[in-house]
Write a protein that holds these residues in place. Structure first.
Motif, PDB file in Angstrom:
ATOM      1  N   GLY A 363       0.803  -1.205   0.000  1.00  0.00           N
ATOM      2  CA  GLY A 363       0.000   0.000   0.000  1.00  0.00           C
ATOM      3  C   GLY A 363       0.843   1.265   0.000  1.00  0.00           C
ATOM      4  N   ILE A 364       0.255   2.350   0.443  1.00  0.00           N
ATOM      5  CA  ILE A 364       0.912   3.660   0.486  1.00  0.00           C
ATOM      6  C   ILE A 364       0.873   4.163   1.924  1.00  0.00           C
ATOM      7  CG2 ILE A 364       0.821   6.058  -0.339  1.00  0.00           C
ATOM      8  CD1 ILE A 364      -0.458   5.070  -2.881  1.00  0.00           C
ATOM      9  N   ALA A 365       1.940   4.784   2.346  1.00  0.00           N
ATOM     10  CA  ALA A 365       1.991   5.340   3.696  1.00  0.00           C
ATOM     11  C   ALA A 365       0.840   6.317   3.895  1.00  0.00           C
ATOM     12  CB  ALA A 365       3.330   6.033   3.938  1.00  0.00           C
ATOM     13  N   PRO A 366       0.192   6.302   5.070  1.00  0.00           N
ATOM     14  CA  PRO A 366      -0.961   7.197   5.289  1.00  0.00           C
ATOM     15  C   PRO A 366      -0.651   8.664   5.027  1.00  0.00           C
ATOM     16  CG  PRO A 366      -0.818   5.565   7.046  1.00  0.00           C
ATOM     17  CD  PRO A 366       0.437   5.410   6.213  1.00  0.00           C
ATOM     18  N   ASP A 367       0.568   9.094   5.338  1.00  0.00           N
ATOM     19  CA  ASP A 367       0.922  10.499   5.107  1.00  0.00           C
ATOM     20  C   ASP A 367       1.032  10.834   3.626  1.00  0.00           C
ATOM     21  OD1 ASP A 367       1.014  10.798   7.826  1.00  0.00           O
ATOM     22  OD2 ASP A 367       3.196  10.565   7.974  1.00  0.00           O
ATOM     23  N   ASP A 368       1.207   9.803   2.781  1.00  0.00           N
ATOM     24  CA  ASP A 368       1.378  10.044   1.350  1.00  0.00           C
ATOM     25  C   ASP A 368       0.101   9.834   0.552  1.00  0.00           C
ATOM     26  OD1 ASP A 368       4.053  10.619   1.705  1.00  0.00           O
ATOM     27  OD2 ASP A 368       4.702   8.548   1.393  1.00  0.00           O
ATOM     28  N   LEU A 369      -0.982   9.393   1.206  1.00  0.00           N
ATOM     29  CA  LEU A 369      -2.212   9.129   0.457  1.00  0.00           C
ATOM     30  C   LEU A 369      -2.748  10.377  -0.215  1.00  0.00           C
ATOM     31  CD1 LEU A 369      -4.168   6.664   2.775  1.00  0.00           C
ATOM     32  CD2 LEU A 369      -3.275   6.207   0.493  1.00  0.00           C
ATOM     33  N   ILE A 370      -2.629  11.527   0.466  1.00  0.00           N
ATOM     34  CA  ILE A 370      -3.172  12.767  -0.098  1.00  0.00           C
ATOM     35  C   ILE A 370      -2.411  13.182  -1.346  1.00  0.00           C
ATOM     36  CG2 ILE A 370      -1.726  14.335   1.253  1.00  0.00           C
ATOM     37  CD1 ILE A 370      -4.165  16.117   1.576  1.00  0.00           C
ATOM     38  N   LYS A 371      -1.147  12.716  -1.478  1.00  0.00           N
ATOM     39  CA  LYS A 371      -0.336  13.086  -2.637  1.00  0.00           C
ATOM     40  C   LYS A 371      -0.377  12.043  -3.735  1.00  0.00           C
ATOM     41  CE  LYS A 371       3.374  13.376  -0.136  1.00  0.00           C
ATOM     42  NZ  LYS A 371       4.771  13.610   0.273  1.00  0.00           N
ATOM     43  N   ALA A 372      -1.112  10.942  -3.514  1.00  0.00           N
ATOM     44  CA  ALA A 372      -1.058   9.831  -4.458  1.00  0.00           C
ATOM     45  C   ALA A 372      -1.599  10.202  -5.830  1.00  0.00           C
ATOM     46  CB  ALA A 372      -1.833   8.640  -3.896  1.00  0.00           C
ATOM     47  N   ARG A 374      -1.663  13.290  -7.164  1.00  0.00           N
ATOM     48  CA  ARG A 374      -1.098  14.504  -7.735  1.00  0.00           C
ATOM     49  C   ARG A 374      -0.224  14.167  -8.941  1.00  0.00           C
ATOM     50  NH1 ARG A 374       0.842  17.778  -2.264  1.00  0.00           N
ATOM     51  NH2 ARG A 374      -1.257  18.093  -1.404  1.00  0.00           N
ATOM     52  N   PRO A 375      -0.335  14.935 -10.005  1.00  0.00           N
ATOM     53  CA  PRO A 375       0.465  14.622 -11.195  1.00  0.00           C
ATOM     54  C   PRO A 375       1.948  14.850 -10.951  1.00  0.00           C
ATOM     55  CG  PRO A 375      -0.710  16.695 -11.479  1.00  0.00           C
ATOM     56  CD  PRO A 375      -1.222  16.076 -10.208  1.00  0.00           C
ATOM     57  N   PHE A 376       2.757  13.976 -11.566  1.00  0.00           N
ATOM     58  CA  PHE A 376       4.230  14.064 -11.547  1.00  0.00           C
ATOM     59  C   PHE A 376       4.808  13.890 -10.141  1.00  0.00           C
ATOM     60  CE2 PHE A 376       2.616  16.957 -14.864  1.00  0.00           C
ATOM     61  CZ  PHE A 376       3.037  16.259 -15.968  1.00  0.00           C
ATOM     62  N   VAL A 377       4.046  13.283  -9.234  1.00  0.00           N
ATOM     63  CA  VAL A 377       4.538  13.021  -7.886  1.00  0.00           C
ATOM     64  C   VAL A 377       4.794  11.525  -7.762  1.00  0.00           C
ATOM     65  CG1 VAL A 377       4.003  13.045  -5.424  1.00  0.00           C
ATOM     66  CG2 VAL A 377       3.368  14.983  -6.862  1.00  0.00           C
ATOM     67  N   ARG A 378       6.054  11.159  -7.462  1.00  0.00           N
ATOM     68  CA  ARG A 378       6.410   9.762  -7.228  1.00  0.00           C
ATOM     69  C   ARG A 378       6.625   9.581  -5.728  1.00  0.00           C
ATOM     70  NH1 ARG A 378      10.084  10.907 -11.577  1.00  0.00           N
ATOM     71  NH2 ARG A 378       9.273  10.142 -13.562  1.00  0.00           N
ATOM     72  N   LEU A 379       5.831   8.700  -5.145  1.00  0.00           N
ATOM     73  CA  LEU A 379       5.934   8.472  -3.711  1.00  0.00           C
ATOM     74  C   LEU A 379       7.159   7.647  -3.357  1.00  0.00           C
ATOM     75  CD1 LEU A 379       2.177   7.681  -3.031  1.00  0.00           C
ATOM     76  CD2 LEU A 379       3.354   9.876  -2.947  1.00  0.00           C
ATOM     77  N   ASP A 380       7.680   6.894  -4.312  1.00  0.00           N
ATOM     78  CA  ASP A 380       8.870   6.083  -4.102  1.00  0.00           C
ATOM     79  C   ASP A 380       9.910   6.515  -5.118  1.00  0.00           C
ATOM     80  OD1 ASP A 380      10.806   4.253  -3.678  1.00  0.00           O
ATOM     81  OD2 ASP A 380       9.561   2.458  -4.019  1.00  0.00           O
ATOM     82  N   PRO A 381      11.089   6.986  -4.718  1.00  0.00           N
ATOM     83  CA  PRO A 381      12.097   7.405  -5.692  1.00  0.00           C
ATOM     84  C   PRO A 381      12.481   6.303  -6.653  1.00  0.00           C
ATOM     85  CG  PRO A 381      12.687   8.152  -3.480  1.00  0.00           C
ATOM     86  CD  PRO A 381      11.530   7.224  -3.327  1.00  0.00           C
ATOM     87  N   ALA A 382      12.342   5.051  -6.213  1.00  0.00           N
ATOM     88  CA  ALA A 382      12.713   3.949  -7.098  1.00  0.00           C
ATOM     89  C   ALA A 382      11.724   3.747  -8.225  1.00  0.00           C
ATOM     90  CB  ALA A 382      12.815   2.652  -6.287  1.00  0.00           C
ATOM     91  N   ARG A 383      10.608   4.468  -8.176  1.00  0.00           N
ATOM     92  CA  ARG A 383       9.587   4.297  -9.211  1.00  0.00           C
ATOM     93  C   ARG A 383       9.866   5.136 -10.441  1.00  0.00           C
ATOM     94  NH1 ARG A 383       3.738   4.108  -6.049  1.00  0.00           N
ATOM     95  NH2 ARG A 383       4.225   2.374  -4.660  1.00  0.00           N
ATOM     96  N   GLY A 384      10.977   5.774 -10.496  1.00  0.00           N
ATOM     97  CA  GLY A 384      11.233   6.653 -11.630  1.00  0.00           C
ATOM     98  C   GLY A 384      11.539   5.922 -12.899  1.00  0.00           C
ATOM     99  N   GLY A 385      11.944   4.662 -12.825  1.00  0.00           N
ATOM    100  CA  GLY A 385      12.287   3.932 -14.033  1.00  0.00           C
ATOM    101  C   GLY A 385      11.112   3.222 -14.629  1.00  0.00           C
ATOM    102  N   SER A 386      11.425   2.362 -15.587  1.00  0.00           N
ATOM    103  CA  SER A 386      10.432   1.503 -16.226  1.00  0.00           C
ATOM    104  C   SER A 386       9.307   2.287 -16.872  1.00  0.00           C
ATOM    105  CB  SER A 386       9.867   0.491 -15.213  1.00  0.00           C
ATOM    106  OG  SER A 386      10.914  -0.261 -14.645  1.00  0.00           O
ATOM    107  N   GLY A 387       9.589   3.487 -17.302  1.00  0.00           N
ATOM    108  CA  GLY A 387       8.591   4.253 -18.034  1.00  0.00           C
ATOM    109  C   GLY A 387       7.485   4.819 -17.200  1.00  0.00           C
ATOM    110  N   HIS A 388       7.709   5.090 -15.932  1.00  0.00           N
ATOM    111  CA  HIS A 388       6.672   5.648 -15.065  1.00  0.00           C
ATOM    112  C   HIS A 388       6.924   7.133 -14.857  1.00  0.00           C
ATOM    113  CE1 HIS A 388       4.908   1.744 -14.162  1.00  0.00           C
ATOM    114  NE2 HIS A 388       6.147   1.268 -14.049  1.00  0.00           N
TER     115      HIS A 388
END
Length: 446
Positions: A363-372, A374-388
């Motif tokens: 899942g997503i950390a409760p503090d990050d749910l409000i930002k889930a 939002r455009p161009f916001v990656r909650l996990d820095p490792a998610r920047g690859g693989s075309g995301h």
């Protein structure tokens, strides 16, 4: 649960009716009290006038007969009434006291016995007998019913006029609150008419100006994003073609994967910047979910298993293109960041049709749910690859709102992320323009 008392109009109604009830009850009590006082003073003055007139008549013309109901009774007559007692009603006590104050000191005042015509017996120091004069009844029969009818009529008229004024006062504020709600949900917000008091007109004007500026900024950003993404498609196509002609197979496969990832990001940009109504025909959601799940398994044999829990029935339908984009983005997101199995569920609730996609990951950390979303916001820095690009959930929320739905992102109690979208029951029968405008079209019509 919504309560009428929680609205501005409801509270104005309570205040207006409460103040009118208090004022009418107070005026009713004051009128009755003043009427009794006036009646007592009038009866006292009338009795004093008659007593003086009788004394003048006896002194000047003793041989002339007295008027009817006016007489002089000897002091020893057995008809003389007894002294007033303490149990006398307050109005009669006040009448006797006021009458004594108006007559010379030492005057004895008594009232006739109950049952006969009301009269007052007066004996002064110089009088040879009792002067008996008629007196007006202090409590004559009154038409209380008529007074209450008039009071109810005036009260009802005042309440209706006050409620109309309160409705006129809160209506512009209600329209503004609805517009603020639409703007907060990301739905198209038409200008709000500037009506009402000066402060409310200034507030409405400021809100309309803010909406125009934000809409213009959003439009400029979408145009820029769409233009950049569109211009990148041609170089990417040439780059892929050249990569296919490379001799080194390992390097060729790596470059092709990078080009595909870049192309996927460009496609996401174009979908996010797309702002045209979905003109595709509505399709049953349950059937389309089954087809998409089969196609997803066929294209990605190694992908996570997909479970279907479709209980909405054929009445739940959405535009085909919107539904495909919603599910493809959610399944890609669950495949990239979640854990198996992925569950697609449809059902009918009191608020409308529900389409949800959930996984069994962290899942997503409760503090990050409000930002889930939002455009161009990656909650996990490792998610920047693989075309995301950080647009998946933002696209889902935008597509759901574009057809009049609501999107809620949260964590399941058992673990994993769940994206639940709620759509109104009549979403499948709406014209393209209404699906584009969303719920505010209904509010304007109503």
């Amino acid at each position: 649960m919504r309560r009428a008392i929680d609205t501005l109009f409801g509270r104005l109604v309570v205040i207006v009716i409460g103040m009118l009830v208090l004022s009418h009850v107070a005026w009713f009590a004051i009128i009755r009290f003043e009427r009794d006082n006036v009646q007592t003073r009038f009866a006292v003055e009338e009795a004093v006038f008659l007593v003086e007139a009788v004394r003048q008549h006896i002194a000047n013309t003793p041989d002339q007969p007295l008027p009817p109901r006016v007489r002089v009774v000897p002091l020893a007559s057995p008809d003389v009434p007894r002294q007033p007692d303490e149990n006398m009603p307050p109005p009669l006590q006040r009448f006797v006291e006021d009458l004594k104050d108006r007559l010379p000191e030492g005057t004895d005042v008594r009232l006739s016995e109950p049952g006969g015509p009301p009269s007052v017996w007066v004996h002064g120091v110089k009088d040879t007998g009792w002067v008996v004069v008629p007196v007006q009844p202090l409590r004559p029969p009154r038409s209380r019913d008529r007074m209450l009818v008039w009071l109810a009529l005036i009260f009802s008229t005042a309440v209706l006029a006050a409620l109309f004024g309160a409705w006129q006062l809160q209506y512009p504020l209600r329209s503004l609150a609805q517009a603020v709600g639409r703007f907060g949900r990301g739905q198209p917000t038409p200008p709000v008419p500037e009506r009402g008091p000066r402060e409310l007109r200034q507030l409405t004007h400021g809100f309309n100006q803010m909406v125009r500026e934000v809409s213009q900024t959003e439009s400029d950003r979408a145009v820029m994003l769409a233009g950049v993404a569109h211009d990148l498609k041609t170089p990417l196509a040439r780059l892929r073609l050249r990569a296919e002609m490379m001799d080194d197979e390992k390097m060729r496969d790596g470059v092709v994967r990078d080009v595909d990832s870049m192309a996927h990001i460009v496609d996401q940009f174009l979908v996010f910047a797309h702002d045209r109504p979905d003109g595709s025909e509505p399709v049953p959601v349950d059937e389309q979910c089954e087809r998409i799940a089969r196609a997803y398994r066929a294209v990605s044999p190694g992908a996570q298993p997909i479970r279907l829990k479709l209980e909405a029935g054929p009445a739940f339908a959405l535009p085909a293109a919107t539904l495909d984009r919603l599910l493809s983005n959610l399944l890609d997101n669950a495949h990239a960041y979640g854990a198996p199995p992925v569950v697609i569920e449809t059902r009918r609730e009191a608020k409308g049709w529900v389409l949800s996609v959930s996984d069994h990951g962290k899942g997503i950390a409760p503090d990050d749910l409000i930002k889930a979303s939002r455009p161009f916001v990656r909650l996990d820095p490792a998610r920047g690859g693989s075309g995301h690009s950080g647009l998946g959930l933002a696209i889902v929320e935008r597509l759901a709102r574009r057809v009049g739905g609501e999107c809620e992102i949260g964590n399941r109690a058992e673990g994993g992320l769940q994206v639940a979208m709620t759509f109104p029951f009549d979403i499948a029968t709406r014209p393209v323009e209404e699906r584009r405008a969303g719920p505010q079209h209904e509010e304007r019509v109503s």
